[in-house]
Write a protein that holds these residues in place. Structure first.
Motif, PDB file in Angstrom:
ATOM      1  N   PRO A   1      42.907  42.323  47.213  1.00  0.00           N
ATOM      2  CA  PRO A   1      43.359  43.501  46.472  1.00  0.00           C
ATOM      3  C   PRO A   1      44.810  43.841  46.811  1.00  0.00           C
ATOM      4  N   THR A   2      45.483  44.451  45.848  1.00  0.00           N
ATOM      5  CA  THR A   2      46.841  44.934  46.113  1.00  0.00           C
ATOM      6  C   THR A   2      46.760  46.164  47.003  1.00  0.00           C
ATOM      7  N   LEU A   3      47.915  46.576  47.480  1.00  0.00           N
ATOM      8  CA  LEU A   3      47.948  47.764  48.347  1.00  0.00           C
ATOM      9  C   LEU A   3      47.433  48.994  47.608  1.00  0.00           C
ATOM     10  N   THR A   4      47.802  49.121  46.335  1.00  0.00           N
ATOM     11  CA  THR A   4      47.333  50.268  45.542  1.00  0.00           C
ATOM     12  C   THR A   4      45.825  50.227  45.370  1.00  0.00           C
ATOM     13  N   GLU A   5      45.281  49.034  45.067  1.00  0.00           N
ATOM     14  CA  GLU A   5      43.822  48.914  44.925  1.00  0.00           C
ATOM     15  C   GLU A   5      43.121  49.270  46.232  1.00  0.00           C
ATOM     16  N   SER A   6      43.652  48.768  47.344  1.00  0.00           N
ATOM     17  CA  SER A   6      43.047  49.084  48.637  1.00  0.00           C
ATOM     18  C   SER A   6      43.079  50.580  48.904  1.00  0.00           C
TER      19      SER A   6
ATOM     20  N   ARG B   1      36.729  45.601  50.677  1.00  0.00           N
ATOM     21  CA  ARG B   1      36.794  44.232  50.147  1.00  0.00           C
ATOM     22  C   ARG B   1      36.373  44.155  48.683  1.00  0.00           C
ATOM     23  N   CYS B   2      35.196  44.740  48.338  1.00  0.00           N
ATOM     24  CA  CYS B   2      34.695  44.594  46.965  1.00  0.00           C
ATOM     25  C   CYS B   2      34.944  45.846  46.125  1.00  0.00           C
TER      26      CYS B   2
ATOM     27  N   GLN C   1      43.616  49.667  57.110  1.00  0.00           N
ATOM     28  CA  GLN C   1      43.399  48.799  58.270  1.00  0.00           C
ATOM     29  C   GLN C   1      42.894  47.437  57.808  1.00  0.00           C
ATOM     30  N   TYR C   2      41.968  47.427  56.865  1.00  0.00           N
ATOM     31  CA  TYR C   2      41.431  46.168  56.345  1.00  0.00           C
ATOM     32  C   TYR C   2      42.510  45.418  55.561  1.00  0.00           C
ATOM     33  N   HIS C   3      43.261  46.133  54.734  1.00  0.00           N
ATOM     34  CA  HIS C   3      44.281  45.491  53.896  1.00  0.00           C
ATOM     35  C   HIS C   3      45.334  44.791  54.752  1.00  0.00           C
ATOM     36  N   HIS C   4      45.771  45.435  55.818  1.00  0.00           N
ATOM     37  CA  HIS C   4      46.831  44.884  56.663  1.00  0.00           C
ATOM     38  C   HIS C   4      46.281  44.071  57.835  1.00  0.00           C
ATOM     39  N   LYS C   5      44.961  43.862  57.833  1.00  0.00           N
ATOM     40  CA  LYS C   5      44.307  43.083  58.892  1.00  0.00           C
ATOM     41  C   LYS C   5      44.679  43.594  60.282  1.00  0.00           C
TER      42      LYS C   5
END
Ligand SMILES: [Zn+2]
Length: 128
Positions: free
Chosen positions: A6-11, A22-23, A112-116
């Motif tokens: 996902p993009t940052l906006t979606e996240s 994730r989903c 946190q998930y988006h940027h691992k």
């Protein structure tokens, strides 16, 4: 399940909506602030989620600015009695801290998930 990350906006939007990072379908909460063990839609293990004190600090800073700013403006313009200050600002404090807290915690988890993001680890530098 969407395979592209996902993009940052979606996240961020998934976070604000309290959905799986994730989903974007499964819910992450089982209670007010209690996290589910895993996503009910995609099975993502939520054990990595640890927002710590981050959401509370953000809400304290934002709510503090709103409530103190509003209280100062009302005091300077109208000089109301103190009981009116209490009647106005106590509910506003509860509304500006408790209502957005779920979304803020979920937003920080999604980022946190988006940027691992993960705790730091020492790498093995021993000679081989
Ligand atoms: Zn999921």
């Amino acid at each position: 399940m969407n395979e592209t990350p996902p993009t940052l906006t979606e996240s961020a939007l998934r976070g604000i909506a309290c959905k799986c990072p994730r989903c974007g379908k499964g819910k992450i909460y089982s209670g007010f602030l209690t996290l589910r063990p895993a996503c009910e839609a995609c099975g993502l293990d939520f054990a990595f989620m640890d927002s710590g004190d981050g959401p509370a600090i953000f809400m304290i800073m934002i709510a503090g600015a709103i409530v103190v700013g509003a209280a100062l403006i009302v005091e300077i313009k109208y000089q109301p009695p103190f009981w009116l200050h209490a009647a106005l600002w106590l509910p506003l404090i509860l509304a500006t801290t408790l209502l957005p807290l779920r979304a803020m915690k979920s937003l920080l988890i999604a980022l946190q998930y988006h940027h691992k993001a993960a705790p730091g680890r020492l790498i093995d530098r021993a000679p081989k």
